[in-house]
Design an enzyme around this catalytic site. Structure first.
Site, PDB file in Angstrom:
ATOM      1  N   HIS A  83      -2.083   0.724   7.065  1.00  0.00           N
ATOM      2  CA  HIS A  83      -2.402   1.051   5.684  1.00  0.00           C
ATOM      3  C   HIS A  83      -1.929   2.471   5.384  1.00  0.00           C
ATOM      4  O   HIS A  83      -1.745   3.299   6.287  1.00  0.00           O
ATOM      5  CB  HIS A  83      -3.918   0.933   5.472  1.00  0.00           C
ATOM      6  CG  HIS A  83      -4.341   0.973   4.040  1.00  0.00           C
ATOM      7  ND1 HIS A  83      -3.788   0.169   3.061  1.00  0.00           N
ATOM      8  CD2 HIS A  83      -5.288   1.736   3.406  1.00  0.00           C
ATOM      9  CE1 HIS A  83      -4.373   0.415   1.902  1.00  0.00           C
ATOM     10  NE2 HIS A  83      -5.284   1.367   2.079  1.00  0.00           N
TER      11      HIS A  83
ATOM     12  N   CYS B 220       0.820  -1.217   0.000  1.00  0.00           N
ATOM     13  CA  CYS B 220       0.000   0.000   0.000  1.00  0.00           C
ATOM     14  C   CYS B 220       0.853   1.265   0.000  1.00  0.00           C
ATOM     15  O   CYS B 220       0.504   2.253  -0.659  1.00  0.00           O
ATOM     16  CB  CYS B 220      -0.950  -0.006   1.191  1.00  0.00           C
ATOM     17  SG  CYS B 220      -0.145  -0.080   2.809  1.00  0.00           S
TER      18      CYS B 220
ATOM     19  N   ASP C  91      -7.989   6.176  -2.246  1.00  0.00           N
ATOM     20  CA  ASP C  91      -7.187   5.006  -1.876  1.00  0.00           C
ATOM     21  C   ASP C  91      -6.769   4.276  -3.145  1.00  0.00           C
ATOM     22  O   ASP C  91      -7.519   3.463  -3.692  1.00  0.00           O
ATOM     23  CB  ASP C  91      -7.982   4.076  -0.962  1.00  0.00           C
ATOM     24  CG  ASP C  91      -7.078   3.060  -0.272  1.00  0.00           C
ATOM     25  OD1 ASP C  91      -5.951   2.853  -0.755  1.00  0.00           O
ATOM     26  OD2 ASP C  91      -7.502   2.491   0.748  1.00  0.00           O
TER      27      ASP C  91
END
Length: 664
Positions: free
Chosen positions: A464, A420, A480
């Site tokens: 994250h 991520c 995202d």
């Protein structure tokens, strides 16, 4: 083996048991002690056990002085001090081990016992988990057993007998400890873990290098537990828990803005929330950081008694002190919100900066996108980049390899795979190359519900990184990019799994759901320990008083209740003592009263004279006037030894007061 141990002299057997208990006390500390300390303690304990088994003499004082001097020097070299938690625990462990080398008399054993009790408590400096508490309970029973055994000087009593006595002692003391635990005032920071207790604790960092969050994906430890109230639980794709916001980029590392310009001209939060709120309670594990994690976005201050909380302009909640112990707070969040200025402000320029000399191909890609859509606004450009992530062959992986200096270039053109933070960092770099203000947000995304206790568990593996871009008329907007590469990571919460151990893999092979069920049950038990023991706070004490009928409880009321219980228990103990004394061989007590009466009348007798002999002496001394007294004494003897049904002890006691006792 057991026959050989039972054949040893009692001193050797007791010494071996005490050494075994000491080893159990020290064992949980091995991961916190210097390697030399663990090896020295193990060597000394083994040496002392060998001396006990072979009946060899103990080393002289020069040996002990030499080992003590070496220990002090090694501690000073390791910790640079002889004070503080780590140095103190190192010294106490070594001193406990060295003390066994002069275990000659019972007094030495008592010193070892109490050093062992103190060393046992030091385990809680490093961990207050349920496993640690269970291990120390076993250690407590072991030390109590050794202590009871030391008070049995005659013969060779079995250890089981001493263990049974120690167990009863612990059970009798448990109610008192429970009352003190519930009512003794908790005054922070007396009950907290020392500030250096969290050293080495893993978790989110205040900065982000490309690749460091991927290491957290291997960490299955719990970051926080959440209990939603009012029956409203947000969708999993909305479970974003905001942590540090990173806006300054030097080509390799992202950090929060800290320039004088940003401090003077920072972009205000300007938070606006809409819709129904989510109310929940968070139990945050210690992390030695001041971050108070809340679900995006929390307009109201979280309820954390005893702490001062403030929200930064980028919506992160901070405490005035690091979270060094288990912390529980309530919060209210809104999944539908917007924040930041609606029009371009001077402070937004810092979110467009990129370091010179890095990621030239990403800059060229931005120019190409601008040329393809010269009139596109920020939303259209964001959509184009997300489409490129979906269709460009990009992969979400835990092990993308080591990135070089131009991390964004490598992601967009060479490797096309990453975790991520690789994806978020490359996305923000491209946004800034497009002159769109953007920044990286780190925190936790997702969680899983424990079916046993209905708490939601957020793990370190849920760490994250995502992005926020500024759009005119909308402010800061969460984007995202990982969801574009791997939609299941955000929606269905399909995490990348680290390789499992042999044991876990074997359980999963036999029964796929068994490992998850066992883990859920164990974590529910741990959560109960956290909620009712570790997190039994001042407010819970006052809530207890409310349940007892106090309308507005205070510390004075708590003190009154505690004092009242102490007095009540003391009176109960006194009543028990009186009752026990009255039940402690009343026959001997009645015979003693008769002896005193006759002694006052001038009758000389031996202290151990039985009733029959006393009756004969009374007849000889007082004549026929003592017949009734002699008959009473004979019936008293028959009640004791012949179990004469006519000699009821209560009746004999009543007759005692009616007898005509001779006078001097």
């Amino acid at each position: 083996m057991l026959s050989r141990l039972s054949a040893l002299p009692r001193d050797a057997r007791d010494t071996l048991f005490l050494l075994l208990v000491i080893a159990w006390v020290v064992l949980p500390q091995v991961g916190n002690l210097p390697l030399w300390c663990s090896l020295l303690a193990a060597g000394v304990l083994l040496w002392r056990g060998w001396l006990a088994v072979t009946a060899r003499p103990l080393p002289g004082k020069w040996w002990l002085l030499g080992l003590l001097a070496a220990t002090l020097a090694a501690t000073l070299a390791t910790h640079r001090t002889l004070l503080g938690r780590d140095a103190g625990v190192t010294l106490i462990v070594v001193l406990l081990a060295l003390k066994t080398l002069e275990l000659r008399a019972r007094r030495d054993a008592f010193v070892i016992f109490f050093l062992g009790f103190f060393t046992m408590l030091t385990n809680f400096f490093f961990s207050q988990s349920l496993l640690t508490a269970a291990a120390m309970l076993v250690a407590l029973l072991g030390l109590l057993t050794a202590l009871v055994n030391a008070h049995m000087p005659v013969g060779k009593p079995p250890l089981l007998q001493a263990a049974r006595t120690a167990g009863w002692m612990a059970l009798l003391g448990a109610p008192i400890m429970a009352v003190l635990f519930m009512l003794f005032p908790r005054l922070a920071p007396l009950w907290g873990i020392p500030s250096d207790a969290m050293s080495g604790r893993s978790g989110l960092s205040a900065s982000m290098q490309v690749g460091n969050i991927a290491s957290l994906a291997l960490d299955e430890s719990i970051a926080m537990r959440i209990r939603f109230e009012d029956g409203r639980i947000p969708p999993q794709q909305d479970l974003y828990f905001r942590g540090p916001v990173l806006s300054a980029f030097d080509g390799r590392e992202w950090r929060p803005l800290a320039s004088r310009f940003s401090q003077r001209n920072g972009v205000p939060a300007a938070l606006e929330v809409v819709g129904a709120p989510y109310r929940y309670e968070v139990t945050l594990e210690p992390n030695n950081r001041p971050w108070i994690f809340v679900m995006e976005a929390a307009e109201q201050r979280p309820e954390l008694p005893g702490a001062e909380l403030a929200m930064t302009p980028d919506l992160q909640w901070l405490s005035n002190r690091p979270v060094t112990d288990l912390t529980r707070y309530k919060a209210v969040s809104y999944a539908d919100f917007r924040h930041g200025p609606q029009r371009f402000a001077a402070g937004l320029a810092e979110y467009q900066l990129l370091p010179d000399g890095f990621n030239p191909r990403t800059r060229a890609l931005a120019a190409e996108l601008r040329n393809q859509q010269p009139r596109a606004d920020s939303a259209a450009l964001v959509a184009a980049v997300l489409d490129r992530l979906r269709s460009g062959g990009y992969t979400y992986t835990l092990d993308p390899g080591v990135y070089g200096a131009n991390t964004a270039d490598e992601f967009w053109f060479d490797r096309k795979e990453g975790f991520c933070e690789h994806i978020a960092s490359a996305f923000v770099v491209l946004m800034r190359a497009l002159d769109i203000p953007a920044r990286v947000v780190t925190g936790y995304q997702g969680g899983e519900r424990n079916s046993v206790d209905d708490y939601w568990i957020v793990r370190q593996s849920d760490a994250h990184a995502w992005a926020e871009v500024w759009m005119a008329g909308r402010g800061w907007v969460r984007v995202d990019p990982t969801a574009a590469v791997a939609p299941s990571r955000i929606g269905a919460l399909q995490r990348l799994q680290a390789p499992r151990g042999v044991f876990a893999s074997a359980i999963g092979t036999v029964s796929p759901g068994l490992a998850e069920t066992l883990r859920a049950a164990w974590e529910a038990v741990n959560n109960g320990w956290n909620q009712w023991v570790l997190n039994y706070t001042q407010s819970k004490q006052l809530d207890l008083l409310k349940n007892l009928g106090f309308e507005s409880p205070s510390w004075e009321d708590l003190s009154y209740v505690l004092i009242g219980l102490v007095v009540l228990v003391s009176l109960g103990g006194a009543a028990w003592t009186l009752w026990e004394r009255s039940q402690h061989d009343p026959w001997l007590r009645l015979l003693g009263r008769a002896r005193r009466r006759l002694h006052e009348a001038g009758l000389e007798m031996a202290p151990a004279s039985p009733p029959r002999q006393i009756a004969a002496l009374a007849r000889r001394r007082f004549g026929a006037g003592a017949d009734a007294l002699a008959d009473w004494l004979l019936r008293l003897e028959a009640q004791r030894y012949a179990r004469d049904p006519r000699g009821n002890l209560a009746a004999l006691r009543r007759e005692f007061n009616q007898l005509a006792w001779p006078k001097p």
